[in-house]
Design a protein around this motif. Structure first.
Motif, short mmCIF file in Angstrom:
data_model
loop_
_atom_site.label_atom_id
_atom_site.label_comp_id
_atom_site.label_asym_id
_atom_site.label_seq_id
_atom_site.Cartn_x
_atom_site.Cartn_y
_atom_site.Cartn_z
N UNK A 17 0.85 -1.20 0.00
CA UNK A 17 0.00 0.00 0.00
C UNK A 17 0.88 1.24 0.00
N UNK A 18 0.79 2.03 -1.05
CA UNK A 18 1.53 3.28 -1.14
C UNK A 18 0.54 4.42 -1.30
N UNK A 19 0.61 5.41 -0.41
CA UNK A 19 -0.24 6.58 -0.50
C UNK A 19 0.63 7.81 -0.37
N UNK A 20 0.17 8.92 -0.95
CA UNK A 20 1.00 10.12 -0.96
C UNK A 20 0.17 11.35 -0.62
N UNK A 21 0.79 12.26 0.12
CA UNK A 21 0.24 13.59 0.36
C UNK A 21 0.99 14.55 -0.55
N UNK A 22 0.28 15.28 -1.39
CA UNK A 22 0.91 16.09 -2.41
C UNK A 22 0.64 17.58 -2.20
N UNK A 142 4.98 12.66 15.67
CA UNK A 142 4.68 13.36 14.41
C UNK A 142 4.24 12.35 13.34
N UNK A 143 4.96 11.25 13.22
CA UNK A 143 4.61 10.23 12.23
C UNK A 143 3.20 9.69 12.47
N UNK A 144 2.87 9.46 13.72
CA UNK A 144 1.54 8.96 14.05
C UNK A 144 0.46 9.99 13.74
N UNK A 145 0.81 11.27 13.86
CA UNK A 145 -0.17 12.33 13.61
C UNK A 145 -0.57 12.42 12.14
N UNK A 146 0.20 11.80 11.26
CA UNK A 146 -0.12 11.83 9.83
C UNK A 146 -1.16 10.79 9.43
N UNK A 147 -1.44 9.83 10.31
CA UNK A 147 -2.36 8.75 9.96
C UNK A 147 -3.74 9.26 9.52
N UNK A 148 -4.34 10.24 10.22
CA UNK A 148 -5.65 10.74 9.74
C UNK A 148 -5.56 11.39 8.36
N UNK A 149 -4.42 11.97 8.03
CA UNK A 149 -4.24 12.59 6.71
C UNK A 149 -4.30 11.54 5.61
N UNK A 150 -3.66 10.40 5.84
CA UNK A 150 -3.64 9.35 4.83
C UNK A 150 -4.99 8.65 4.71
N UNK A 151 -5.80 8.72 5.76
CA UNK A 151 -7.12 8.10 5.69
C UNK A 151 -8.09 8.89 4.83
N UNK A 152 -7.80 10.17 4.64
CA UNK A 152 -8.68 11.02 3.82
C UNK A 152 -7.83 12.04 3.07
N UNK A 153 -7.03 11.54 2.13
CA UNK A 153 -6.06 12.37 1.42
C UNK A 153 -6.73 13.53 0.70
N UNK A 154 -7.92 13.29 0.14
CA UNK A 154 -8.59 14.30 -0.68
C UNK A 154 -8.95 15.55 0.11
#
Length: 291
Positions: A17-22, A142-154
């Motif tokens: 699984x690869x996801x990206x924040x752009x 900090x890394x853990x705080x990004x999890x909600x971002x990856x759950x709803x990238x849009x």
């Protein structure tokens, strides 16, 4: 961010699984999660800060082979090809999980000029790069705080992502001076117009080191070029410009003397009042009374 050639053959059941924040159409933070061992090669197109959060990673970088373990980080230089071997944690279903963060020059410059940290670029032996460093609790959080971002990238707004990058750089500077100094030295500054840089920033509480960085120069080159351009040392020129700006602000704004003093980068009010009188022939309070 990177071009990847992998010798593994993931299936279609979500084992990789690869996801990206752009930001502005460019991948900034990538999440890589898989449950199969991988090996392959990776061409790095941007400076890359890698956080390993689960599993193990072996990186061959030039003549070096480095092992990265859980809750460790490594900084990789752009324009290079590395070979890697990744393996997951068997106690967690062979899970491998890492974050790969692209370090853009623009974001680093923004951080350097806005942070309240005292940043001094030190001599770094580039022959020792890269190195593996431990992540502290702040970087793990900090890394853990990004999890909600990856759950709803849009739904991630550009301003949110910029804020997270500033948070990352702050935490990295506090956690590991070694990694942060490497980040500063990996940049390839492009020389910009010195006059334009100082005219834009002299009225902010910015240090000479930061002005030199913004102009794409070392501190010594900045001072030399400044002297040739303005026929005076930068500290003298900046002080005079700030004192003239202070007089203008006293005459045209309702800001208090202390607000003007600190907004222009003066250390304290007594020092500000003393050099203001030397330059303008009167103290700030007298000018404010006459306004």
């Amino acid at each position: 961010m990177l071009v990847l050639e992998s010798d593994s053959h993931p299936d279609h059941n979500g084992s990789v699984a690869d996801m990206a924040l752009s930001l502005n159409g460019h991948s900034l933070i990538e999440q890589c999660t898989h449950s199969i061992d991988e090996e392959g090669s990776m061409f790095i197109e941007e400076h890359l800060l890698l956080f390993l959060l689960e599993g193990d990673l072996k990186v061959t970088y030039g003549k070096q082979s480095l092992g990265v373990s859980k809750n460790e980080m490594i900084l990789l230089n752009k324009g290079t090809l590395i070979n890697y071997e990744s393996s997951g944690n068997p106690e967690k279903g062979n899970l491998f999980y890492c974050l790969m963060i692209s370090l853009k020059d623009e974001l680093i410059k923004s951080f350097v000029t806005s942070t309240d940290l005292k940043i001094t670029k030190q001599l770094v032996d580039v022959e020792t790069l890269p190195t593996v460093q431990p992540m502290d609790e702040c970087l793990i959080a900090f890394s853990q705080s990004l999890e909600p971002f990856f759950k709803n990238v849009a739904k991630v707004a550009p301003s949110q992502l910029r804020h997270k990058m500033m948070e990352l750089l702050y935490d990295t500077a506090v956690c590991s001076d070694t990694i942060f100094q490497q980040i500063l030295h990996l940049q390839q500054p492009v020389r910009t117009d010195l006059r334009e840089v100082v005219e834009k920033h002299y009225a902010t509480p910015i240090r000479l080191e930061e002005l030199a960085y913004l102009s794409g120069r070392s501190l010594s080159s900045f001072k030399r070029d400044f002297q040739q351009t303005f026929n005076m040392p930068p500290a003298t020129w900046i002080r005079e410009k700030r004192l003239n700006k202070a007089k203008e602000m006293l005459e045209t704004t309702g800001m208090s003397i202390s607000e003007i003093c600190y907004s222009l980068g003066f250390e304290n009010i007594s020092h500000f009042s003393r050099i203001f009188k030397q330059h303008h022939g009167t103290i700030p309070t007298a000018l404010r009374r006459d306004a």
